[in-house]
Design an enzyme around this catalytic site. Structure first.
Site, PDB file in Angstrom:
ATOM      1  N   PRO A 140      -7.348   1.664   4.519  1.00  0.00           N
ATOM      2  CA  PRO A 140      -8.139   2.527   3.641  1.00  0.00           C
ATOM      3  C   PRO A 140      -7.900   2.110   2.196  1.00  0.00           C
ATOM      4  CG  PRO A 140      -6.118   3.651   4.285  1.00  0.00           C
ATOM      5  CD  PRO A 140      -6.110   2.308   4.974  1.00  0.00           C
ATOM      6  N   GLU A 173      -9.200   2.926  -1.522  1.00  0.00           N
ATOM      7  CA  GLU A 173      -9.985   3.862  -2.308  1.00  0.00           C
ATOM      8  C   GLU A 173     -10.972   3.132  -3.213  1.00  0.00           C
ATOM      9  OE1 GLU A 173     -11.153   7.691  -3.619  1.00  0.00           O
ATOM     10  OE2 GLU A 173     -10.020   6.981  -1.892  1.00  0.00           O
ATOM     11  N   CYS A 190      -0.210   6.206  -1.633  1.00  0.00           N
ATOM     12  CA  CYS A 190      -0.989   5.881  -2.824  1.00  0.00           C
ATOM     13  C   CYS A 190      -0.085   5.838  -4.058  1.00  0.00           C
ATOM     14  CB  CYS A 190      -2.097   6.912  -3.028  1.00  0.00           C
ATOM     15  SG  CYS A 190      -3.116   6.569  -4.480  1.00  0.00           S
ATOM     16  N   ASN A 221       1.861  -3.570   7.142  1.00  0.00           N
ATOM     17  CA  ASN A 221       0.758  -3.717   6.197  1.00  0.00           C
ATOM     18  C   ASN A 221       1.255  -4.407   4.921  1.00  0.00           C
ATOM     19  OD1 ASN A 221      -0.833  -1.536   3.861  1.00  0.00           O
ATOM     20  ND2 ASN A 221      -1.831  -3.240   4.863  1.00  0.00           N
ATOM     21  N   GLY A 222       0.420  -5.270   4.360  1.00  0.00           N
ATOM     22  CA  GLY A 222       0.726  -5.873   3.076  1.00  0.00           C
ATOM     23  C   GLY A 222       0.771  -7.387   3.076  1.00  0.00           C
ATOM     24  N   HIS A 229       3.241   0.104   4.356  1.00  0.00           N
ATOM     25  CA  HIS A 229       2.950  -0.931   3.368  1.00  0.00           C
ATOM     26  C   HIS A 229       4.306  -1.421   2.871  1.00  0.00           C
ATOM     27  CE1 HIS A 229       0.370  -2.246  -0.302  1.00  0.00           C
ATOM     28  NE2 HIS A 229       1.456  -2.999  -0.196  1.00  0.00           N
TER      29      HIS A 229
END
Length: 322
Positions: A7, A9, A98, A199-200, A168
């Protein structure tokens, strides 16, 4: 092995999810976050950010789209998770990663990583409010300022009943600066038995292989790498099945870019019609020289007519070059 679309943004919205999942190789999407404060949101908010709710929670090509919530109050998070589930979301994800300052100032996103007990309360409340057959997951970072509390964070979320955690592999302080510290995820498997998704910084099949080896994770979430290489997931899946794969050439990718622009003409205000295509070309030029050429041609154009003419000109240039 599953590959998830991250996701992002303002970047990976419903039209981008539709385009990328149609290419193939992606097993799950997560929406942009629905911001939860102190009230139960009306259904139209969920439908706006997750129009897949009108298709049994699936993209047009049949890939599940989990609906992501962002907030720091267990009660409203639980109420809105229940509403998302009642509207048909196939899964509910929670944004604890986030790094944006405006989000963190309002007690959302990665700032909550310094409060493992609150993470536990939020996930517990959401899990109790959502039917057990609908997964409740979380997306986190290694920590806020550092990764010293990662074990506490994982324990808090998994013991609250989460069905999976995407990590992440950077802290909030790291932002998006390379490298991603995949090796720090390996220790997490000793703390929990629920699925952990890495992730990352996965930009290529080689990165994917190294990420899995260092993180000991079966599943991986792709973000910017998939925007730069729309067929990256498909190439990774083909390799995992022992199949030869020939990566997409620029004309095939350009077809996707043109599809995004066509959608923008219909669904964006006239003054914003060029925004999505320019944004995507910003990622694609990392992998395709032709994307850089097209970006330079359209970056100052604003009308649909001018951009359409530039795309036609670019197609003509490719035909002559071929």
């Amino acid at each position: 092995m599953q590959l998830h679309l991250a996701p992002m943004e303002g970047v990976v919205n419903a039209r981008m999810r539709a385009l990328l999942t149609a290419v193939g190789g992606i097993d799950r999407c997560v929406t942009e976050f629905v911001r939860v404060s102190d009230q139960l949101l009306p259904p139209r908010v969920f439908h706006r950010l997750c129009p897949e709710l009108n298709n049994n929670g699936l993209t047009p090509s049949g890939v599940p789209a989990y609906l992501q919530l962002l907030g720091g109050d267990p009660g409203p998070m639980a109420e809105n998770a229940a509403r998302a589930a009642s509207l048909g979301a196939p899964g509910i994800d929670t944004n604890f990663g986030c790094p944006a300052k405006c989000v963190n100032r309002h007690r959302g996103g990665s700032v909550l990583l310094d409060e493992p007990e609150l993470l536990h309360q939020i996930i517990s409340a959401m899990r109790a409010a959502v039917p057990k057959e609908i997964p409740v997951t979380a997306k986190i970072r290694l920590g806020f300022k550092d990764s010293s509390r990662l074990a506490e964070i994982i324990a808090a979320i998994s013991e609250a009943g989460a069905n999976g955690i995407t990590i992440h592999a950077r802290t909030k302080e790291d932002g998006y600066k390379p490298p991603a510290h995949w090796h720090q995820l390996a220790q997490v498997h000793k703390i929990t038995n629920i699925p952990i998704i890495a992730n990352g910084e996965v930009w290529s099949p080689t990165d994917f292989t190294q990420c899995r080896a260092q993180s000991h994770c079966e599943d991986v979430m792709l973000g910017r790498g998939l925007l730069a290489r729309p067929d990256l997931a498909l190439e990774i899946k083909s390799a995992s099945e022992g199949l030869h794969y020939k990566r997409d050439t620029w004309p095939a990718v350009l077809h996707l870019v043109e599809a995004l622009f066509a959608d923008s003409i219909v669904n964006c205000a006239p003054r914003h019609v060029g925004g999505p295509i320019k944004q995507w070309l910003g990622y694609l030029r990392r992998e395709y020289q032709e994307a850089q050429r097209l970006f330079e041609r359209i970056k100052r154009l604003n009308t649909a007519a001018d951009i359409t003419a530039a795309l036609d000109e670019h197609r003509h240039y490719l035909a002559i070059a071929a």
